[in-house]
Scaffold this motif. Structure first.
Motif, PDB file in Angstrom:
ATOM      1  N   GLU A  89       0.799  -1.225   0.000  1.00 45.16           N
ATOM      2  CA  GLU A  89       0.000   0.000   0.000  1.00 45.16           C
ATOM      3  C   GLU A  89       0.833   1.277   0.000  1.00 45.16           C
ATOM      4  O   GLU A  89       0.314   2.348  -0.303  1.00 45.16           O
ATOM      5  CB  GLU A  89      -0.919   0.008   1.224  1.00 45.16           C
ATOM      6  N   VAL A  90       2.092   1.191   0.388  1.00 49.22           N
ATOM      7  CA  VAL A  90       2.982   2.354   0.425  1.00 49.22           C
ATOM      8  C   VAL A  90       4.359   1.929  -0.078  1.00 49.22           C
ATOM      9  O   VAL A  90       4.652   0.738  -0.195  1.00 49.22           O
ATOM     10  CB  VAL A  90       3.104   2.956   1.849  1.00 49.22           C
ATOM     11  N   LEU A  91       5.217   2.910  -0.345  1.00 56.74           N
ATOM     12  CA  LEU A  91       6.587   2.648  -0.773  1.00 56.74           C
ATOM     13  C   LEU A  91       7.540   3.247   0.250  1.00 56.74           C
ATOM     14  O   LEU A  91       7.634   4.477   0.369  1.00 56.74           O
ATOM     15  CB  LEU A  91       6.848   3.266  -2.149  1.00 56.74           C
ATOM     16  N   VAL A  92       8.210   2.378   1.031  1.00 57.49           N
ATOM     17  CA  VAL A  92       9.201   2.892   1.972  1.00 57.49           C
ATOM     18  C   VAL A  92      10.410   3.357   1.171  1.00 57.49           C
ATOM     19  O   VAL A  92      10.717   2.816   0.107  1.00 57.49           O
ATOM     20  CB  VAL A  92       9.597   1.858   3.058  1.00 57.49           C
ATOM     21  N   LEU A  93      11.085   4.369   1.696  1.00 55.81           N
ATOM     22  CA  LEU A  93      12.189   4.992   0.972  1.00 55.81           C
ATOM     23  C   LEU A  93      13.534   4.595   1.564  1.00 55.81           C
ATOM     24  O   LEU A  93      13.672   4.428   2.782  1.00 55.81           O
ATOM     25  CB  LEU A  93      12.031   6.511   1.011  1.00 55.81           C
ATOM     26  N   GLY A  94      14.508   4.463   0.688  1.00 54.35           N
ATOM     27  CA  GLY A  94      15.849   4.118   1.126  1.00 54.35           C
ATOM     28  C   GLY A  94      16.891   4.554   0.115  1.00 54.35           C
ATOM     29  O   GLY A  94      16.567   5.038  -0.970  1.00 54.35           O
ATOM     30  N   LEU A  95      18.135   4.364   0.503  1.00 58.62           N
ATOM     31  CA  LEU A  95      19.292   4.678  -0.331  1.00 58.62           C
ATOM     32  C   LEU A  95      20.158   3.435  -0.443  1.00 58.62           C
ATOM     33  O   LEU A  95      20.180   2.601   0.467  1.00 58.62           O
ATOM     34  CB  LEU A  95      20.115   5.802   0.301  1.00 58.62           C
ATOM     35  N   SER A  96      20.908   3.321  -1.526  1.00 55.44           N
ATOM     36  CA  SER A  96      21.834   2.197  -1.691  1.00 55.44           C
ATOM     37  C   SER A  96      23.157   2.519  -1.020  1.00 55.44           C
ATOM     38  O   SER A  96      23.694   3.616  -1.176  1.00 55.44           O
ATOM     39  CB  SER A  96      22.088   1.919  -3.172  1.00 55.44           C
ATOM     40  N   ASP A  97      23.682   1.529  -0.283  1.00 57.13           N
ATOM     41  CA  ASP A  97      25.019   1.693   0.283  1.00 57.13           C
ATOM     42  C   ASP A  97      26.056   1.309  -0.776  1.00 57.13           C
ATOM     43  O   ASP A  97      25.698   1.044  -1.931  1.00 57.13           O
ATOM     44  CB  ASP A  97      25.172   0.900   1.583  1.00 57.13           C
ATOM     45  N   GLU A  98      27.321   1.269  -0.411  1.00 57.29           N
ATOM     46  CA  GLU A  98      28.391   0.973  -1.369  1.00 57.29           C
ATOM     47  C   GLU A  98      28.233  -0.388  -2.028  1.00 57.29           C
ATOM     48  O   GLU A  98      28.651  -0.588  -3.160  1.00 57.29           O
ATOM     49  CB  GLU A  98      29.749   1.076  -0.684  1.00 57.29           C
ATOM     50  N   GLY A  99      27.600  -1.329  -1.333  1.00 52.22           N
ATOM     51  CA  GLY A  99      27.405  -2.669  -1.880  1.00 52.22           C
ATOM     52  C   GLY A  99      26.094  -2.839  -2.620  1.00 52.22           C
ATOM     53  O   GLY A  99      25.781  -3.921  -3.093  1.00 52.22           O
ATOM     54  N   GLY A 100      25.300  -1.777  -2.708  1.00 58.00           N
ATOM     55  CA  GLY A 100      24.020  -1.847  -3.399  1.00 58.00           C
ATOM     56  C   GLY A 100      22.860  -2.277  -2.522  1.00 58.00           C
ATOM     57  O   GLY A 100      21.744  -2.431  -3.006  1.00 58.00           O
ATOM     58  N   ASP A 101      23.109  -2.481  -1.233  1.00 53.74           N
ATOM     59  CA  ASP A 101      22.041  -2.854  -0.310  1.00 53.74           C
ATOM     60  C   ASP A 101      21.281  -1.599   0.132  1.00 53.74           C
ATOM     61  O   ASP A 101      21.852  -0.517   0.236  1.00 53.74           O
ATOM     62  CB  ASP A 101      22.605  -3.568   0.912  1.00 53.74           C
ATOM     63  N   ILE A 102      19.987  -1.776   0.422  1.00 54.30           N
ATOM     64  CA  ILE A 102      19.139  -0.641   0.767  1.00 54.30           C
ATOM     65  C   ILE A 102      19.228  -0.304   2.250  1.00 54.30           C
ATOM     66  O   ILE A 102      19.103  -1.175   3.113  1.00 54.30           O
ATOM     67  CB  ILE A 102      17.669  -0.923   0.381  1.00 54.30           C
ATOM     68  N   ILE A 103      19.413   0.993   2.522  1.00 53.45           N
ATOM     69  CA  ILE A 103      19.401   1.549   3.878  1.00 53.45           C
ATOM     70  C   ILE A 103      18.158   2.431   3.972  1.00 53.45           C
ATOM     71  O   ILE A 103      17.970   3.343   3.163  1.00 53.45           O
ATOM     72  CB  ILE A 103      20.666   2.412   4.139  1.00 53.45           C
ATOM     73  N   LEU A 104      17.284   2.149   4.923  1.00 53.82           N
ATOM     74  CA  LEU A 104      16.027   2.880   5.059  1.00 53.82           C
ATOM     75  C   LEU A 104      16.242   4.335   5.471  1.00 53.82           C
ATOM     76  O   LEU A 104      17.157   4.654   6.234  1.00 53.82           O
ATOM     77  CB  LEU A 104      15.136   2.202   6.100  1.00 53.82           C
ATOM     78  N   LEU A 105      15.366   5.201   4.960  1.00 51.48           N
ATOM     79  CA  LEU A 105      15.367   6.605   5.354  1.00 51.48           C
ATOM     80  C   LEU A 105      14.386   6.809   6.497  1.00 51.48           C
ATOM     81  O   LEU A 105      13.289   6.235   6.501  1.00 51.48           O
ATOM     82  CB  LEU A 105      14.925   7.491   4.191  1.00 51.48           C
ATOM     83  N   GLY A 106      14.784   7.627   7.456  1.00 53.82           N
ATOM     84  CA  GLY A 106      13.910   7.955   8.570  1.00 53.82           C
ATOM     85  C   GLY A 106      14.455   9.163   9.298  1.00 53.82           C
ATOM     86  O   GLY A 106      15.612   9.546   9.105  1.00 53.82           O
ATOM     87  N   PRO A 107      13.637   9.779  10.144  1.00 56.56           N
ATOM     88  CA  PRO A 107      14.106  10.949  10.886  1.00 56.56           C
ATOM     89  C   PRO A 107      15.165  10.551  11.913  1.00 56.56           C
ATOM     90  O   PRO A 107      15.178   9.415  12.391  1.00 56.56           O
ATOM     91  CB  PRO A 107      12.836  11.466  11.571  1.00 56.56           C
ATOM     92  N   ASP A 108      16.045  11.489  12.238  1.00 53.56           N
ATOM     93  CA  ASP A 108      17.066  11.178  13.245  1.00 53.56           C
ATOM     94  C   ASP A 108      16.589  11.468  14.661  1.00 53.56           C
ATOM     95  O   ASP A 108      17.279  11.151  15.625  1.00 53.56           O
ATOM     96  CB  ASP A 108      18.387  11.892  12.938  1.00 53.56           C
ATOM     97  N   LYS A 109      15.387  12.042  14.776  1.00 53.70           N
ATOM     98  CA  LYS A 109      14.735  12.239  16.079  1.00 53.70           C
ATOM     99  C   LYS A 109      13.277  11.836  15.935  1.00 53.70           C
ATOM    100  O   LYS A 109      12.708  11.903  14.853  1.00 53.70           O
ATOM    101  CB  LYS A 109      14.821  13.700  16.525  1.00 53.70           C
ATOM    102  N   LYS A 110      12.660  11.415  17.018  1.00 48.76           N
ATOM    103  CA  LYS A 110      11.261  10.975  17.015  1.00 48.76           C
ATOM    104  C   LYS A 110      10.343  12.136  16.636  1.00 48.76           C
ATOM    105  O   LYS A 110      10.486  13.240  17.145  1.00 48.76           O
ATOM    106  CB  LYS A 110      10.897  10.431  18.399  1.00 48.76           C
ATOM    107  N   VAL A 111       9.431  11.858  15.697  1.00 47.00           N
ATOM    108  CA  VAL A 111       8.394  12.809  15.319  1.00 47.00           C
ATOM    109  C   VAL A 111       7.055  12.076  15.326  1.00 47.00           C
ATOM    110  O   VAL A 111       7.005  10.847  15.406  1.00 47.00           O
ATOM    111  CB  VAL A 111       8.649  13.449  13.924  1.00 47.00           C
ATOM    112  N   SER A 112       5.985  12.806  15.244  1.00 50.29           N
ATOM    113  CA  SER A 112       4.662  12.192  15.272  1.00 50.29           C
ATOM    114  C   SER A 112       4.417  11.393  13.993  1.00 50.29           C
ATOM    115  O   SER A 112       4.695  11.875  12.886  1.00 50.29           O
ATOM    116  CB  SER A 112       3.568  13.270  15.379  1.00 50.29           C
ATOM    117  N   ASP A 113       3.894  10.178  14.161  1.00 51.69           N
ATOM    118  CA  ASP A 113       3.551   9.358  13.006  1.00 51.69           C
ATOM    119  C   ASP A 113       2.535  10.097  12.144  1.00 51.69           C
ATOM    120  O   ASP A 113       1.598  10.699  12.655  1.00 51.69           O
ATOM    121  CB  ASP A 113       2.977   8.005  13.450  1.00 51.69           C
TER     122      ASP A 113
END
Length: 112
Positions: free
Chosen positions: A83-107
């Motif tokens: 139902e949604v697309l989580v976002l991420g970036l590729s590391d040096e090996g091509g594996d996905i690292i998830l994107l998220g805030p560095d501090k807690k925010v309201s869902d």
């Protein structure tokens, strides 16, 4: 990539949510994890699958905040409706690292 206007960018609804449930998705063509993400009272819980098994185990994702596009149409992935697309970036090996805030925010908080 082609340039876009601010109007195009504003059409993409990117929000933060907390992973409430995560399970292996062994029947997927590529290794993946099923996620149930809580986007707060307005959107509620949405599910998705993500090819993130190289960097994450399901139990490590519980309680983690992630960023996701929430206004794409649902997409069937094998026996699972995403139902949604989580976002991420590729590391040096091509594996996905998830994107998220560095501090807690309201869902459900929308990215500006």
């Amino acid at each position: 990539m082609a340039e876009i206007g601010i109007e195009d960018f504003l059409k993409v609804d990117i929000r933060v949510g907390t992973v409430r449930r995560a399970e292996p998705f062994p029947e997927a063509r590529k290794p993946a994890i099923k996620l149930w993400v809580d986007f707060g009272p307005d959107l509620g819980e949405k599910k998705t699958s993500a090819q993130i098994t190289a960097q994450y185990a399901p139990e490590d994702l519980l309680g983690r905040q992630v960023m996701a596009v929430v206004n794409f149409p649902p997409r069937q992935i094998g026996s699972f409706m995403s139902e949604v697309l989580v976002l991420g970036l590729s590391d040096e090996g091509g594996d996905i690292i998830l994107l998220g805030p560095d501090k807690k925010v309201s869902d459900g908080e929308r990215m500006h």
